[in-house]
Design an enzyme around this catalytic site. Sequence first.
Site: not given
Ligand SMILES: C[S@@+](CC[C@H](N)C(=O)[O-])C[C@H]1O[C@@H](n2cnc3c(N)ncnc32)[C@H](O)[C@@H]1O
Length: 451
Positions: A70, A79, A159, A312, A381, A408
């Site tokens: 790039c 990156c 990009c 989540y 998650d 993550c």
């Molecule tokens: C890393 S993403 C995971 C999404 C899903 N598991 C996937 O694989 O696509 C985290 C998610 O947690 C939600 N989130 C963040 N804080 C939260 C909370 N306190 N209670 C519930 N959900 C929450 C975010 O909106 C987001 O959709």
Amino acid sequence: MEKKLVQLEISDLAFDGKSVGHLEGKVVFCDRGLPGETVLAEITRSKSRYNQAIVHEITEKCEVRIPPVCSHFDRCGGCIWQDLSYQEQLHYKQKQVVDCLERLGDLPSVRVADAIGAPEQFHYRNKMEFSFHVTSGGGFNLGLHRRGRFDDIFDLDRCYLQSELSNEIVAWVRRFVNAEGIPVYDVKRHTGFMRFLVIRQGKHTGQTMVNIVTNYGAFPGQEKLVAGLTGTFPAITTIVHNQNSRKSNIATGEIETVLYGPGYIEETINARRFRIRANSFFQTNSLQAEKLYKTALEHLEADPGDKLLDLYCGTGTIAILFSSYVSEVVGVELVADAVAMAKENALINNVDNVQFIQASVQDFLKSPYLTENPFDIVVVDPPRAGLHPKALRRTLRLSPKKLLYISCNPATFARDAKEIIAAGYDLPAVVPVDMFPHTKHIELVALFHPV
Ligand SMILES: C[S@@+](CC[C@H](N)C(=O)[O-])C[C@H]1O[C@@H](n2cnc3c(N)ncnc32)[C@H](O)[C@@H]1O
């Protein structure tokens, strides 16, 4: 005055992507340089336990250094490891998980598998956010963040992380805003209109969303924008306008107007279809997300009679993908848009053993519903911040027979893993999965069992 430069041997890559050298017994975090290289660097900050430095010259290069593809590599914050061979990137990402578990989690005995590499190292993203930025000459840039700068954007030519189509849309929108004289938002004065251009593309479906995020107000020339974009790029299936009046510089809106198409795109993941809206989370690397979810499912070894709680849950990917392996799934998510999409996703996939609840995880886990309805498996998650302390404590109170953690951020994962293990769980191994080649980020899958 001539700057004082010191010679450093780079020995490692740190968690945040910085390279690591040593000077007089103190660690020096540098902005460039790869392990095995010698650099001439200027110390820019001296703290009691470490120094920070800017590399002026790489005097001895290592064998695993490769030419970055790039033209923006030197200034882009995306990156940062494009000059390191992909095998080495995977090695250092795996090592970062090991380091976090050892140093932040006090967990040296957890086995960390080799990182699972991505099938595509370029053009892998299904979502990119480009920022508008007022320049000192009275013009504007449309592009990405300069390395290490949250307040500076360079004008993007090309990009390699999304697609050629995405680059062409960026160039088209830049010309349009220029030609129409639409004012660009000034982050310091909080004046102006255009804030972000977000492009989402289904990697399997080709469906493309253009999301224009602006300050509050009607969009000047919106019909012209829609006609121009759809006339030039037939792959665009929807265009949305999000208005964001908050000072915080985030590319989501409080008011969304659909200007063209259905307001969502579809993507397929492991043979299921998912609808994605502008403001809901969806894994940004579709092909590698398929591997991530398959890896998680394989490790889980769910029994058909198990009841699974997906905390989540975003737009319901895990809940829907795992639903055929268990008896029942409940997904919990904070963002209303995402929950609406998750429900719709269950419907379009003919999945009838899942339900979704809009709530914060920490509040939901207080509900008496859980004492009457025990779950065998809990999947978490969370965002990069990891589990909220109350969410962690209340999850452990459910005493699941399996706790699957998808993270993550290995640093917050290590912190949480320490607590989970202290509460009586075992963690034999974790599996890092590289969702973001060339960046410092690494995802991981971990399965905890009660001891
Ligand atoms: C890393 S993403 C995971 C999404 C899903 N598991 C996937 O694989 O696509 C985290 C998610 O947690 C939600 N989130 C963040 N804080 C939260 C909370 N306190 N209670 C519930 N959900 C929450 C975010 O909106 C987001 O959709």
